[in-house]
Scaffold this motif. Structure first.
Motif, PDB file in Angstrom:
ATOM      1  N   GLY A   1       0.803  -1.225   0.000  1.00  0.00           N
ATOM      2  CA  GLY A   1       0.000   0.000   0.000  1.00  0.00           C
ATOM      3  C   GLY A   1       0.830   1.265   0.000  1.00  0.00           C
ATOM      4  N   SER A   2       2.051   1.179  -0.552  1.00  0.00           N
ATOM      5  CA  SER A   2       2.967   2.322  -0.480  1.00  0.00           C
ATOM      6  C   SER A   2       2.775   3.318  -1.613  1.00  0.00           C
ATOM      7  CB  SER A   2       4.415   1.828  -0.492  1.00  0.00           C
ATOM      8  OG  SER A   2       4.662   1.065  -1.665  1.00  0.00           O
ATOM      9  N   ASN A   3       2.233   2.896  -2.714  1.00  0.00           N
ATOM     10  CA  ASN A   3       2.130   3.765  -3.888  1.00  0.00           C
ATOM     11  C   ASN A   3       0.671   3.906  -4.288  1.00  0.00           C
ATOM     12  OD1 ASN A   3       2.729   3.976  -7.266  1.00  0.00           O
ATOM     13  ND2 ASN A   3       3.972   5.189  -5.886  1.00  0.00           N
ATOM     14  N   LEU A   4      -0.174   4.195  -3.290  1.00  0.00           N
ATOM     15  CA  LEU A   4      -1.604   4.021  -3.486  1.00  0.00           C
ATOM     16  C   LEU A   4      -2.427   5.023  -2.684  1.00  0.00           C
ATOM     17  CD1 LEU A   4      -3.636   1.968  -4.821  1.00  0.00           C
ATOM     18  CD2 LEU A   4      -3.559   0.722  -2.655  1.00  0.00           C
ATOM     19  N   ILE A   5      -3.429   5.583  -3.353  1.00  0.00           N
ATOM     20  CA  ILE A   5      -4.475   6.338  -2.676  1.00  0.00           C
ATOM     21  C   ILE A   5      -5.764   5.535  -2.797  1.00  0.00           C
ATOM     22  CG2 ILE A   5      -5.918   8.408  -2.683  1.00  0.00           C
ATOM     23  CD1 ILE A   5      -3.526   9.970  -3.772  1.00  0.00           C
ATOM     24  N   ILE A   6      -6.298   5.101  -1.658  1.00  0.00           N
ATOM     25  CA  ILE A   6      -7.619   4.476  -1.618  1.00  0.00           C
ATOM     26  C   ILE A   6      -8.620   5.592  -1.404  1.00  0.00           C
ATOM     27  CG2 ILE A   6      -9.147   2.894  -0.383  1.00  0.00           C
ATOM     28  CD1 ILE A   6      -6.984   1.335  -1.687  1.00  0.00           C
ATOM     29  N   ARG A   7      -9.489   5.841  -2.357  1.00  0.00           N
ATOM     30  CA  ARG A   7     -10.431   6.945  -2.227  1.00  0.00           C
ATOM     31  C   ARG A   7     -11.415   6.704  -1.074  1.00  0.00           C
ATOM     32  NH1 ARG A   7     -10.423   7.057  -8.501  1.00  0.00           N
ATOM     33  NH2 ARG A   7      -9.081   8.856  -8.948  1.00  0.00           N
ATOM     34  N   ASP A   8     -12.009   7.788  -0.596  1.00  0.00           N
ATOM     35  CA  ASP A   8     -12.804   7.734   0.628  1.00  0.00           C
ATOM     36  C   ASP A   8     -14.063   6.889   0.503  1.00  0.00           C
ATOM     37  OD1 ASP A   8     -11.077   9.520   2.153  1.00  0.00           O
ATOM     38  OD2 ASP A   8     -11.792  11.101   0.827  1.00  0.00           O
ATOM     39  N   GLY A   9     -14.550   6.694  -0.729  1.00  0.00           N
ATOM     40  CA  GLY A   9     -15.747   5.883  -0.928  1.00  0.00           C
ATOM     41  C   GLY A   9     -15.477   4.392  -0.969  1.00  0.00           C
ATOM     42  N   GLY A  10     -14.211   3.997  -0.815  1.00  0.00           N
ATOM     43  CA  GLY A  10     -13.874   2.586  -0.796  1.00  0.00           C
ATOM     44  C   GLY A  10     -13.685   1.997  -2.179  1.00  0.00           C
TER      45      GLY A  10
ATOM     46  N   THR B   1       5.155  10.853  -5.941  1.00  0.00           N
ATOM     47  CA  THR B   1       3.789  11.181  -6.363  1.00  0.00           C
ATOM     48  C   THR B   1       3.650  11.232  -7.873  1.00  0.00           C
ATOM     49  OG1 THR B   1       3.536  12.506  -4.349  1.00  0.00           O
ATOM     50  CG2 THR B   1       1.915  12.843  -6.103  1.00  0.00           C
ATOM     51  N   PHE B   2       4.600  11.868  -8.547  1.00  0.00           N
ATOM     52  CA  PHE B   2       4.500  12.071  -9.991  1.00  0.00           C
ATOM     53  C   PHE B   2       5.682  11.435 -10.719  1.00  0.00           C
ATOM     54  CE2 PHE B   2       2.613  15.898  -7.950  1.00  0.00           C
ATOM     55  CZ  PHE B   2       1.296  15.665  -8.306  1.00  0.00           C
ATOM     56  N   LYS B   3       5.429  10.993 -11.930  1.00  0.00           N
ATOM     57  CA  LYS B   3       6.491  10.470 -12.778  1.00  0.00           C
ATOM     58  C   LYS B   3       7.408  11.617 -13.197  1.00  0.00           C
ATOM     59  CE  LYS B   3       3.412   6.952 -14.760  1.00  0.00           C
ATOM     60  NZ  LYS B   3       2.817   6.427 -16.015  1.00  0.00           N
ATOM     61  N   ASN B   4       8.677  11.300 -13.427  1.00  0.00           N
ATOM     62  CA  ASN B   4       9.602  12.306 -13.947  1.00  0.00           C
ATOM     63  C   ASN B   4       9.341  12.508 -15.433  1.00  0.00           C
ATOM     64  OD1 ASN B   4      11.093  12.829 -11.570  1.00  0.00           O
ATOM     65  ND2 ASN B   4      12.299  10.976 -11.886  1.00  0.00           N
ATOM     66  N   PRO B   5       8.911  13.711 -15.854  1.00  0.00           N
ATOM     67  CA  PRO B   5       8.726  13.953 -17.296  1.00  0.00           C
ATOM     68  C   PRO B   5      10.067  13.883 -18.020  1.00  0.00           C
ATOM     69  CG  PRO B   5       7.694  15.683 -15.953  1.00  0.00           C
ATOM     70  CD  PRO B   5       8.577  14.894 -15.044  1.00  0.00           C
ATOM     71  N   ALA B   6      10.026  13.590 -19.304  1.00  0.00           N
ATOM     72  CA  ALA B   6      11.249  13.512 -20.093  1.00  0.00           C
ATOM     73  C   ALA B   6      12.051  14.806 -19.952  1.00  0.00           C
ATOM     74  CB  ALA B   6      10.918  13.253 -21.559  1.00  0.00           C
TER      75      ALA B   6
ATOM     76  N   THR C   1       9.810  17.475  -2.445  1.00  0.00           N
ATOM     77  CA  THR C   1       8.565  18.025  -2.983  1.00  0.00           C
ATOM     78  C   THR C   1       7.808  17.081  -3.907  1.00  0.00           C
ATOM     79  OG1 THR C   1       9.874  19.159  -4.675  1.00  0.00           O
ATOM     80  CG2 THR C   1       9.233  20.437  -2.744  1.00  0.00           C
ATOM     81  N   ASN C   2       8.347  15.901  -4.213  1.00  0.00           N
ATOM     82  CA  ASN C   2       7.578  14.923  -4.978  1.00  0.00           C
ATOM     83  C   ASN C   2       6.897  13.916  -4.051  1.00  0.00           C
ATOM     84  OD1 ASN C   2       6.486  13.962  -7.393  1.00  0.00           O
ATOM     85  ND2 ASN C   2       8.104  12.449  -7.662  1.00  0.00           N
ATOM     86  N   PHE C   3       6.807  14.264  -2.769  1.00  0.00           N
ATOM     87  CA  PHE C   3       6.097  13.450  -1.792  1.00  0.00           C
ATOM     88  C   PHE C   3       4.959  14.268  -1.189  1.00  0.00           C
ATOM     89  CE2 PHE C   3       9.795  10.995  -2.318  1.00  0.00           C
ATOM     90  CZ  PHE C   3       9.659   9.768  -1.710  1.00  0.00           C
ATOM     91  N   LEU C   4       3.773  13.663  -1.117  1.00  0.00           N
ATOM     92  CA  LEU C   4       2.661  14.236  -0.368  1.00  0.00           C
ATOM     93  C   LEU C   4       2.572  13.514   0.966  1.00  0.00           C
ATOM     94  CD1 LEU C   4      -0.092  14.417  -3.168  1.00  0.00           C
ATOM     95  CD2 LEU C   4       1.643  16.116  -2.569  1.00  0.00           C
ATOM     96  N   ILE C   5       2.164  14.216   2.006  1.00  0.00           N
ATOM     97  CA  ILE C   5       2.078  13.588   3.317  1.00  0.00           C
ATOM     98  C   ILE C   5       0.726  13.871   3.963  1.00  0.00           C
ATOM     99  CG2 ILE C   5       4.565  13.619   3.721  1.00  0.00           C
ATOM    100  CD1 ILE C   5       4.239  16.059   5.441  1.00  0.00           C
TER     101      ILE C   5
ATOM    102  N   GLU D   1       2.235   9.114 -10.526  1.00  0.00           N
ATOM    103  CA  GLU D   1       2.877   7.826 -10.362  1.00  0.00           C
ATOM    104  C   GLU D   1       2.113   6.986  -9.338  1.00  0.00           C
ATOM    105  OE1 GLU D   1       7.203   6.036  -8.953  1.00  0.00           O
ATOM    106  OE2 GLU D   1       7.144   7.816 -10.231  1.00  0.00           O
ATOM    107  N   ILE D   2       1.566   7.659  -8.337  1.00  0.00           N
ATOM    108  CA  ILE D   2       0.746   6.987  -7.343  1.00  0.00           C
ATOM    109  C   ILE D   2      -0.564   6.544  -7.970  1.00  0.00           C
ATOM    110  CG2 ILE D   2      -0.703   7.427  -5.291  1.00  0.00           C
ATOM    111  CD1 ILE D   2       1.534   9.039  -4.133  1.00  0.00           C
ATOM    112  N   ASN D   3      -0.966   5.304  -7.706  1.00  0.00           N
ATOM    113  CA  ASN D   3      -2.248   4.808  -8.176  1.00  0.00           C
ATOM    114  C   ASN D   3      -3.363   5.343  -7.300  1.00  0.00           C
ATOM    115  OD1 ASN D   3      -1.376   3.078 -10.330  1.00  0.00           O
ATOM    116  ND2 ASN D   3      -0.580   1.668  -8.795  1.00  0.00           N
ATOM    117  N   ARG D   4      -4.443   5.764  -7.925  1.00  0.00           N
ATOM    118  CA  ARG D   4      -5.618   6.250  -7.200  1.00  0.00           C
ATOM    119  C   ARG D   4      -6.790   5.366  -7.578  1.00  0.00           C
ATOM    120  NH1 ARG D   4      -5.810  10.722 -10.464  1.00  0.00           N
ATOM    121  NH2 ARG D   4      -4.313   9.488 -11.646  1.00  0.00           N
ATOM    122  N   VAL D   5      -7.366   4.680  -6.599  1.00  0.00           N
ATOM    123  CA  VAL D   5      -8.392   3.688  -6.889  1.00  0.00           C
ATOM    124  C   VAL D   5      -9.608   3.894  -5.992  1.00  0.00           C
ATOM    125  CG1 VAL D   5      -6.678   1.987  -7.597  1.00  0.00           C
ATOM    126  CG2 VAL D   5      -7.471   1.998  -5.228  1.00  0.00           C
ATOM    127  N   GLY D   6     -10.757   3.404  -6.480  1.00  0.00           N
ATOM    128  CA  GLY D   6     -11.965   3.413  -5.668  1.00  0.00           C
ATOM    129  C   GLY D   6     -12.922   4.539  -6.011  1.00  0.00           C
TER     130      GLY D   6
END
Length: 293
Positions: free
Chosen positions: A58-67, A217-222, A250-254, A286-291
């Motif tokens: 669960g390190s690269n993941l946002i589980i949305r509040d609605g499950g 959080t984000f991929k490195n653009p070319a 700054t590429n990390f959200l907390i 880069e982080i997956n956002r699901v739900g």
């Protein structure tokens, strides 16, 4: 929902405690299979069309509040084994962590896998995403992987079939990597260990490891570094609700303590907007956002 399983099947299972951000809703169903045969049987019996998602650390993941709709599959200790196959090859379960794999490689005198020490996740996740760090990525070491498709079909896919690109593979949604084989080169365990220590020290010094975060959080653009673009857009320390752009990297959200997944995702979108307006670059998550929102 199949009930004749040997693993643990839980309805309305809270997921926040299982992800690094410690936010988000529940899974409609959470299945923790006893072994690969149990998982295969479960998927074969599952009604077609029900969404399936694998969950590692669960390190690269946002589980949305609605499950999360459908079924979340969590691979436990049975899937976390690492063994030598000779010729500098390791077979690694889909639930094995990057730290475990790199440590086993060190002990076996297998070089080239040290970078996995810097990936906070499991084999299943970083095989799917072509995870990488410190100049190397999974595409450099993967021989093949064992995969269970949503309907329960078992496949052994060589690395070439995954069509790897930067933080991306051709694995379809719902496919679950149950194990993978990695190849390194002969090396001195002391030298390998020293490189792993260097990587660990570099992470400690540059990343907010002691916080509720989700990794990069984000991929490195070319031609760019995502953190530098975020910094140049004036987003260092930016807050939204209980979410904040890390002052340290700054590429990390907390999650400062009371954030919702909506706060975190919303802050990421605000960062993307500001970077686009000021730097003319569109950042990709880069982080997956699901739900469900």
């Amino acid at each position: 929902m199949p009930t004749n399983v040997r693993g643990k099947l839980t309805r309305n299972a809270p997921l926040a405690k299982l992800v690094w951000f410690k936010t988000g809703g529940a899974a409609d169903w959470l299945f923790e299979p006893a072994d690969r045969a149990d998982l295969m049987h479960f998927l074969e019996q599952l009604e077609p069309g029900i969404p399936v998602m694998a969950l590692g650390l669960g390190s690269n993941l946002i589980i949305r509040d609605g499950g999360v709709p459908g079924v979340v599959i969590r691979l436990g200790k049975t899937f976390a084994k690492v063994s030598e196959e000779g010729d500098c090859v390791l077979r690694c379960g889909g639930g094995a962590s990057g730290i475990l794999v790199s440590s086993k490689a060190r002990d076996a005198g297998i070089a080239g896998l040290e970078f996995l020490r810097g990936i906070p996740g499991t084999v299943g996740g970083f095989v799917r995403m072509n995870g990488g760090a410190y100049g190397r990525e999974v595409a450099d070491i993967l021989i093949d992987c064992d995969v269970l498709m949503p309907g329960g079909d078992f496949m052994v896919l060589p690395a070439g079939d995954l069509q790897y690109s930067y933080r991306h593979s051709a694995l379809p949604d719902g496919a679950i990597v149950t194990s993978a084989r990695f190849r390194g080169t002969p090396g001195d365990p002391q030298v390998i260990g020293a490189e792993m220590d260097r990587i660990a020290q570099a992470r400690e010094e540059s990343q907010p490891l002691r916080t509720k975060t989700g990794g990069s959080t984000f991929k490195n653009p070319a031609g760019h570094k995502a953190w530098a673009l975020v910094d140049a857009a004036g987003c260092r320390g930016l807050k939204l609700g209980g979410a904040q752009v890390s002052e340290k990297h700054t590429n990390f959200l907390i999650n400062t303590g009371e954030a919702t997944s909506s706060d975190i995702e919303g802050l990421g979108e605000e960062v993307r907007r500001r970077v686009s307006e000021t730097q003319g670059v569109s950042l990709e998550w880069e982080i997956n956002r699901v739900g469900r929102p």
